[in-house]
Design a protein around this motif. Structure first.
Motif, PDB file in Angstrom:
ATOM      1  N   PHE A 113       0.806  -1.212   0.000  1.00 30.59           N
ATOM      2  CA  PHE A 113       0.000   0.000   0.000  1.00 30.59           C
ATOM      3  C   PHE A 113       0.843   1.268   0.000  1.00 30.59           C
ATOM      4  O   PHE A 113       1.834   1.377   0.724  1.00 30.59           O
ATOM      5  N   ASP A 114       0.419   2.212  -0.818  1.00 28.86           N
ATOM      6  CA  ASP A 114       0.943   3.578  -0.775  1.00 28.86           C
ATOM      7  C   ASP A 114      -0.110   4.414  -0.041  1.00 28.86           C
ATOM      8  O   ASP A 114      -1.238   4.564  -0.517  1.00 28.86           O
ATOM      9  N   HIS A 115       0.250   4.946   1.126  1.00 30.47           N
ATOM     10  CA  HIS A 115      -0.729   5.643   1.961  1.00 30.47           C
ATOM     11  C   HIS A 115      -1.384   6.828   1.255  1.00 30.47           C
ATOM     12  O   HIS A 115      -2.569   7.102   1.456  1.00 30.47           O
ATOM     13  N   VAL A 116      -0.623   7.540   0.454  1.00 32.58           N
ATOM     14  CA  VAL A 116      -1.182   8.677  -0.285  1.00 32.58           C
ATOM     15  C   VAL A 116      -2.245   8.195  -1.270  1.00 32.58           C
ATOM     16  O   VAL A 116      -3.327   8.777  -1.391  1.00 32.58           O
ATOM     17  N   GLU A 117      -1.942   7.095  -1.970  1.00 36.03           N
ATOM     18  CA  GLU A 117      -2.896   6.532  -2.930  1.00 36.03           C
ATOM     19  C   GLU A 117      -4.143   6.027  -2.218  1.00 36.03           C
ATOM     20  O   GLU A 117      -5.278   6.254  -2.679  1.00 36.03           O
ATOM     21  N   VAL A 118      -3.952   5.349  -1.079  1.00 38.73           N
ATOM     22  CA  VAL A 118      -5.083   4.817  -0.316  1.00 38.73           C
ATOM     23  C   VAL A 118      -6.016   5.947   0.113  1.00 38.73           C
ATOM     24  O   VAL A 118      -7.237   5.891  -0.091  1.00 38.73           O
ATOM     25  N   LEU A 119      -5.438   7.002   0.695  1.00 34.61           N
ATOM     26  CA  LEU A 119      -6.240   8.112   1.202  1.00 34.61           C
ATOM     27  C   LEU A 119      -6.959   8.844   0.072  1.00 34.61           C
ATOM     28  O   LEU A 119      -8.143   9.187   0.187  1.00 34.61           O
ATOM     29  N   SER A 120      -6.254   9.062  -1.027  1.00 31.90           N
ATOM     30  CA  SER A 120      -6.846   9.759  -2.168  1.00 31.90           C
ATOM     31  C   SER A 120      -8.018   8.975  -2.748  1.00 31.90           C
ATOM     32  O   SER A 120      -9.079   9.536  -3.060  1.00 31.90           O
ATOM     33  N   CYS A 121      -7.831   7.676  -2.872  1.00 29.86           N
ATOM     34  CA  CYS A 121      -8.864   6.814  -3.442  1.00 29.86           C
ATOM     35  C   CYS A 121     -10.102   6.765  -2.541  1.00 29.86           C
ATOM     36  O   CYS A 121     -11.237   6.843  -3.015  1.00 29.86           O
ATOM     37  N   ILE A 122      -9.874   6.659  -1.237  1.00 35.49           N
ATOM     38  CA  ILE A 122     -10.983   6.606  -0.276  1.00 35.49           C
ATOM     39  C   ILE A 122     -11.781   7.904  -0.301  1.00 35.49           C
ATOM     40  O   ILE A 122     -13.015   7.900  -0.368  1.00 35.49           O
ATOM     41  N   ARG A 123     -11.074   9.030  -0.238  1.00 35.52           N
ATOM     42  CA  ARG A 123     -11.757  10.333  -0.219  1.00 35.52           C
ATOM     43  C   ARG A 123     -12.587  10.550  -1.479  1.00 35.52           C
ATOM     44  O   ARG A 123     -13.707  11.059  -1.420  1.00 35.52           O
ATOM     45  N   LYS A 124     -12.026  10.157  -2.609  1.00 34.73           N
ATOM     46  CA  LYS A 124     -12.729  10.341  -3.877  1.00 34.73           C
ATOM     47  C   LYS A 124     -14.026   9.540  -3.906  1.00 34.73           C
ATOM     48  O   LYS A 124     -15.082  10.063  -4.273  1.00 34.73           O
ATOM     49  N   GLN A 125     -13.960   8.269  -3.487  1.00 31.09           N
ATOM     50  CA  GLN A 125     -15.143   7.413  -3.564  1.00 31.09           C
ATOM     51  C   GLN A 125     -16.207   7.786  -2.529  1.00 31.09           C
ATOM     52  O   GLN A 125     -17.407   7.694  -2.807  1.00 31.09           O
ATOM     53  N   ILE A 126     -15.788   8.240  -1.359  1.00 28.28           N
ATOM     54  CA  ILE A 126     -16.760   8.681  -0.347  1.00 28.28           C
ATOM     55  C   ILE A 126     -17.460   9.958  -0.815  1.00 28.28           C
ATOM     56  O   ILE A 126     -18.669  10.132  -0.629  1.00 28.28           O
ATOM     57  N   LYS A 127     -16.710  10.840  -1.450  1.00 33.27           N
ATOM     58  CA  LYS A 127     -17.303  12.067  -1.992  1.00 33.27           C
ATOM     59  C   LYS A 127     -18.333  11.744  -3.072  1.00 33.27           C
ATOM     60  O   LYS A 127     -19.430  12.312  -3.100  1.00 33.27           O
ATOM     61  N   ILE A 128     -17.984  10.807  -3.956  1.00 33.78           N
ATOM     62  CA  ILE A 128     -18.909  10.399  -5.021  1.00 33.78           C
ATOM     63  C   ILE A 128     -20.173   9.789  -4.413  1.00 33.78           C
ATOM     64  O   ILE A 128     -21.294  10.062  -4.852  1.00 33.78           O
ATOM     65  N   LYS A 129     -20.000   8.966  -3.378  1.00 33.29           N
ATOM     66  CA  LYS A 129     -21.148   8.328  -2.727  1.00 33.29           C
ATOM     67  C   LYS A 129     -22.080   9.375  -2.120  1.00 33.29           C
ATOM     68  O   LYS A 129     -23.307   9.296  -2.255  1.00 33.29           O
ATOM     69  N   LYS A 130     -21.517  10.373  -1.451  1.00 29.92           N
ATOM     70  CA  LYS A 130     -22.339  11.429  -0.850  1.00 29.92           C
ATOM     71  C   LYS A 130     -23.098  12.207  -1.915  1.00 29.92           C
ATOM     72  O   LYS A 130     -24.272  12.538  -1.744  1.00 29.92           O
ATOM     73  N   GLN A 131     -22.420  12.502  -3.018  1.00 27.91           N
ATOM     74  CA  GLN A 131     -23.079  13.237  -4.101  1.00 27.91           C
ATOM     75  C   GLN A 131     -24.224  12.423  -4.693  1.00 27.91           C
ATOM     76  O   GLN A 131     -25.293  12.965  -5.001  1.00 27.91           O
ATOM     77  N   ASN A 132     -24.013  11.122  -4.840  1.00 24.64           N
ATOM     78  CA  ASN A 132     -25.071  10.253  -5.360  1.00 24.64           C
ATOM     79  C   ASN A 132     -26.268  10.204  -4.414  1.00 24.64           C
ATOM     80  O   ASN A 132     -27.426  10.195  -4.845  1.00 24.64           O
ATOM     81  N   GLU A 133     -25.988  10.160  -3.099  1.00 31.24           N
ATOM     82  CA  GLU A 133     -27.064  10.135  -2.112  1.00 31.24           C
ATOM     83  C   GLU A 133     -27.866  11.432  -2.145  1.00 31.24           C
ATOM     84  O   GLU A 133     -29.096  11.424  -2.063  1.00 31.24           O
ATOM     85  N   GLU A 134     -27.162  12.566  -2.253  1.00 29.50           N
ATOM     86  CA  GLU A 134     -27.843  13.861  -2.324  1.00 29.50           C
ATOM     87  C   GLU A 134     -28.704  13.951  -3.571  1.00 29.50           C
ATOM     88  O   GLU A 134     -29.824  14.462  -3.540  1.00 29.50           O
ATOM     89  N   LEU A 135     -28.181  13.448  -4.686  1.00 29.17           N
ATOM     90  CA  LEU A 135     -28.930  13.474  -5.940  1.00 29.17           C
ATOM     91  C   LEU A 135     -30.166  12.588  -5.850  1.00 29.17           C
ATOM     92  O   LEU A 135     -31.243  12.949  -6.325  1.00 29.17           O
ATOM     93  N   THR A 136     -30.014  11.428  -5.203  1.00 25.96           N
ATOM     94  CA  THR A 136     -31.139  10.508  -5.040  1.00 25.96           C
ATOM     95  C   THR A 136     -32.246  11.144  -4.210  1.00 25.96           C
ATOM     96  O   THR A 136     -33.431  11.008  -4.503  1.00 25.96           O
TER      97      THR A 136
END
Length: 370
Positions: A113-136
């Motif tokens: 694991f690259d910690h920077v990659e892990v954190l970036s990937c997690i933040r991106k997907q959680i943000k997308i999930k929140k946006q999808n929930e708001e849109l729903t």
């Protein structure tokens, strides 16, 4: 900030290798995330169903059911299908990466694991999930608003087309028959034509104002407003209509009687209330009076046959549209609902007070402007 925005995201980590599991657990806890853990696919599915994490980090190569099968089952489950899955893998070939996307994964992180990659990937997907929930959550509201707006304009076109056609027919008949009418008949016809035109204009203004106050972005411009000047303008507007019904209007409003409200909305409300009282007057005299109490100004218009019960059965916006659409003419309840809505937006209220068995006073209440 909402409770959902304050809540720390929860991440379910699934890996049968305890060392990898512990590395991610400590790292994510340090970054402020809440964590759940599982060391096999079956346990991961149960934890996801109960804990409903915001994100799942899922190892591919595990004993029992592997990560691909685990993801398939998660996506078939109604409770967990919306949770984004990021695969953890030492497999770097394209075929396995494609398989991960095919079974429902949204991304993958390679080991070590690259910690920077892990954190970036997690933040991106959680943000997308929140946006999808708001849109729903927003989509039904948008659909309802659009449907209500379309119906609203349909009602305007229907009602106004009918009203203007009636005015056209009335005017055409008047023009053709004027040479055969006596002066007293012309006077009656003229008053009737004027009353119909005034009623049509008033209804059009009210329907358009109803659309405005239903708009979430509608803004009230509160200012210090002299009720004396406003009342004089309203009385001038309705002088001819009152005269056509042999009604006289008196008032005891003094200059510098101030309220704090939106001038245009207050003018519209007073016009509507006076119009209703003229149409439903119980005598040949209408009186406008003002009282002060508890830093509020009470503007009374009396006497009228309108019942206080009318204010108790106005309904919501959908009920009002239904009422307008199902009546041949614009109903009293619609006009009262509009006045009530406008006054509420100015921190005021609308009252109808019974004075005796037959008579009542209609009253607009607004904050005093002193």
């Amino acid at each position: 900030m909402s409770d959902q925005q304050k809540r720390k995201p929860t991440i379910l980590i699934v890996d049968d290798n305890f060392i990898n599991l512990n590395i991610l657990l400590e790292f994510l806890n340090q970054k402020g995330y809440k964590t759940l853990i599982a060391q096999d696919g079956e346990t991961a599915i149960r934890r996801a169903e109960i804990g409903l994490p915001d994100l799942i980090l899922l190892d591919i190569m595990m004993a029992g059911i592997d990560g691909f099968e685990t993801c398939k089952r998660l996506k078939k489950n109604e409770r967990t299908r919306h949770i984004p899955v990021i695969f953890l893998t030492a497999l770097t070939d394209t075929a396995n990466q494609m398989k991960g996307f095919e079974v429902g994964g949204v991304d993958y992180i390679t080991k070590p694991f690259d910690h920077v990659e892990v954190l970036s990937c997690i933040r991106k997907q959680i943000k997308i999930k929140k946006q999808n929930e708001e849109l729903t959550q927003l989509t039904p509201s948008i659909s309802e608003d659009t449907e209500a707006r379309d119906r609203f304009f349909s009602i305007i076109v229907h009602k106004m087309s009918k009203a203007f056609n009636q005015l056209h027919d009335l005017s055409s008949f008047f023009a053709e028959a004027i040479t055969e009418l006596h002066m007293d008949e012309i006077d009656v016809f003229d008053r009737h034509l004027f009353g119909s035109a005034r009623n049509t204009i008033n209804n059009l203004e009210n329907i358009l104002n109803w659309g405005r106050v239903q708009n979430k972005d509608f803004k009230v411009k509160s200012e210090k407003l002299d009720m004396y000047g406003l009342c004089m303008a309203v009385l001038y507007r309705f002088q001819k209509l009152a005269q056509s019904k042999n009604i006289s209007i008196s008032h005891d409003i003094k200059p510098q009687t101030n309220v704090l409200s939106d001038s245009d909305m207050t003018y519209r409300v007073l016009c509507n209330l006076l119009f209703l009282v003229i149409e439903h007057a119980v005598s040949q005299t209408i009186t406008i009076s003002i009282e002060h109490a508890d830093q509020k100004v009470y503007v009374y218009i009396k006497d009228t046959s309108l019942s206080p019960d009318l204010l108790n059965n106005l309904g919501d916006s959908k009920d009002i549209l239904e009422t307008i659409d199902s009546n041949e003419s614009i109903p009293i309840s619609f006009t009262l609902a509009l006045c009530q809505k406008m006054l509420e937006k100015n921190n005021g209220s609308l009252l109808i007070k019974q004075t005796d068995e037959k008579n009542a006073s209609i009253c607009m209440v607004l904050p005093a402007g002193e």
